[in-house]
Design an enzyme around this catalytic site. Sequence first.
Site, short mmCIF file in Angstrom:
data_model
loop_
_atom_site.label_atom_id
_atom_site.label_comp_id
_atom_site.label_asym_id
_atom_site.label_seq_id
_atom_site.Cartn_x
_atom_site.Cartn_y
_atom_site.Cartn_z
N GLN A 112 0.28 -5.56 11.18
CA GLN A 112 1.48 -5.95 11.91
C GLN A 112 2.44 -6.72 11.01
O GLN A 112 2.12 -7.81 10.55
CB GLN A 112 1.08 -6.81 13.11
CG GLN A 112 2.24 -7.38 13.91
CD GLN A 112 1.77 -8.13 15.14
OE1 GLN A 112 0.79 -7.77 15.76
NE2 GLN A 112 2.46 -9.20 15.49
N GLY A 113 3.62 -6.15 10.76
CA GLY A 113 4.61 -6.77 9.89
C GLY A 113 5.67 -7.51 10.68
O GLY A 113 6.79 -7.00 10.85
N TYR A 114 5.35 -8.69 11.17
CA TYR A 114 6.29 -9.51 11.93
C TYR A 114 6.72 -10.74 11.14
O TYR A 114 7.85 -10.88 10.72
CB TYR A 114 5.65 -9.95 13.25
CG TYR A 114 5.78 -8.97 14.40
CD1 TYR A 114 6.06 -7.63 14.18
CD2 TYR A 114 5.60 -9.39 15.71
CE1 TYR A 114 6.15 -6.74 15.23
CE2 TYR A 114 5.70 -8.50 16.78
CZ TYR A 114 5.98 -7.18 16.54
OH TYR A 114 6.08 -6.31 17.59
N SER A 115 5.79 -11.68 10.96
CA SER A 115 6.14 -12.99 10.38
C SER A 115 6.64 -12.88 8.95
O SER A 115 6.21 -12.01 8.19
CB SER A 115 4.92 -13.92 10.40
OG SER A 115 4.55 -14.21 11.72
N SER A 135 -2.40 -9.81 8.87
CA SER A 135 -3.84 -9.61 8.99
C SER A 135 -4.22 -8.19 8.58
O SER A 135 -3.59 -7.21 9.00
CB SER A 135 -4.29 -9.85 10.44
OG SER A 135 -3.97 -11.15 10.85
N GLU A 172 -0.77 -7.98 23.54
CA GLU A 172 -1.67 -8.72 22.68
C GLU A 172 -2.62 -9.61 23.47
O GLU A 172 -3.68 -9.98 22.98
CB GLU A 172 -0.86 -9.58 21.71
CG GLU A 172 -1.65 -10.16 20.57
CD GLU A 172 -0.77 -10.82 19.53
OE1 GLU A 172 -1.28 -11.10 18.44
OE2 GLU A 172 0.42 -11.01 19.79
N SER A 193 3.37 -20.12 17.36
CA SER A 193 2.92 -21.51 17.40
C SER A 193 3.00 -22.08 18.81
O SER A 193 3.71 -21.56 19.68
CB SER A 193 3.77 -22.36 16.45
OG SER A 193 5.08 -22.49 16.96
#
Length: 380
Positions: free
Chosen positions: A115-118, A150, A232, A357
Site C-alpha cells: 500500500q503506497g499511501y504514507s 508494509s 481495513e 495516528s
Amino acid sequence: MEFGFRQEDEDFRAEARGWLAAHAKGVTDRRTWERTLGAAGWIGLGWGRDGYGNRRATLTQQVVWAEEYARSAAPPRSGHIGENLLAPTLLAHGTDEQKSRFLPPVAAGEELWCQGYSEPGAGSDLAGIRTAAEREGRTYRVTGQKIWTSLAHEADWCFVLARTEPGSVRHHGLSFLLVPMDQPGRIEVRPIRQMTGTSDFNEVFFDGAHAEHVVGGEGDGWRVAMSLLGFERGVSTLAQQIGFAEELGGVVRAAVASGAVRDPVVRERLVRQWAELRTMRWNALRTLGGSGDPGAPSVAKLLWAGWHQRLGELAVLVRGAAASAGPADWSASAPYELDAAQHLFLFSRADTVYGGSDQIQRTIIAERVLGLPREPKGAV
C-alpha cells in the site's frame, strides 16, 4: 452481543480447523503458503461472489475462518493487503477488466500487494501527499517517495495514491494507481530496520515508474482511498483480537509465575485489559452487523491501538527489571533477540501511529461524525 452460529457455520468451522491442522504445520516460506491457501479456495471469502477462484462464504463463516486461522498459529499472511484491501476496493470501484486481471491472481496467492499511501511529511495526513503521476498517453509516470510501506520488499504490485493534477492541493487532483513493483531502475525499496530488529516496513522510491491502471477514474483517488480505509477494519479485526487474547494470556501467565499478580495494581490492570478486549469484540460485531456508523473505522483503530500499547507496557511491568536488559551476547553489528514481553512493548509503540495516528482518528471523528468545527490550519 454474540453471533448466533448456525449448524452450517459449525460445519464450516470443522472443515477450516481440520484443513489448517493438516496444512499449517511446518510452513516456512510465506509465498508458498499463500499459494497453498489459494489452491484450496481460502483467499477471498468476503468478496461477495465466486468466479475469481475463491469460495462463497457468509459473513459468519468469514468470522469463523478468521478466528480459526488466528487460533491455529498458522504463518502470518503476506497476501492480506491484496485480499482485504485491494480486492474490496476493486469490487467497489474497479472496471470489469481490472477485476478480471487482478482478482484471480490474488485469490490464487500468486501476486502480493503493498500500500503506497504514507510519505515523509504526509503520514497520517494523506491529503498532503506530493508523489506525482504524469500522464503519457494511456500510462502514467510516477515520481516520488512512500514510507512505512508494509511488505514492499515482497510485493509484486503497489496501489499508489498520487497527484495527477499539477498544482492541485489537499484531497483534490489525486488518483489511485496500480503500479508493478518489478521495474529495476525506476523503483527502489529500502527496508527500515525497527528497534525490534525486524524490517516489516520500507521506504519506496519511484523514479518515473510506469502505471497503466487507475481505479475509479483520474482525479477520484481521494474517494477511492477513503473507501479502502473502511475495508481495513473489517472481519480481520476479530482475528486480530484472537491474537490479542493470546498475548494477554501470556502476560497473565507471566504475572502468576513471577508473583507480580499479588500486586493489586497489576491485578486491576489485567482485569481492565480483559474487559476492554471484550468491549472491542462487541464493538467489532456491532460494526459487522451493519450499524452504518461512519466513524466506526476510526473508533476501532483508537480502541485496539491504545489497548495493545497498554498491554505492552503491562508486559514489561510484569517482567520486571529483567525486561530492560538485552541478551548477554548482543552487539551493535548483529541482530539481537527479544523475549515476548520486550517485542510486544517495542513493536506496540507504533500502533498509535501507523494506519492513521490517534490524533488523526480523533479529528476524523470530531469533524466528520460529530460535526464539530474544523481545526484552524496552522494551529499548534
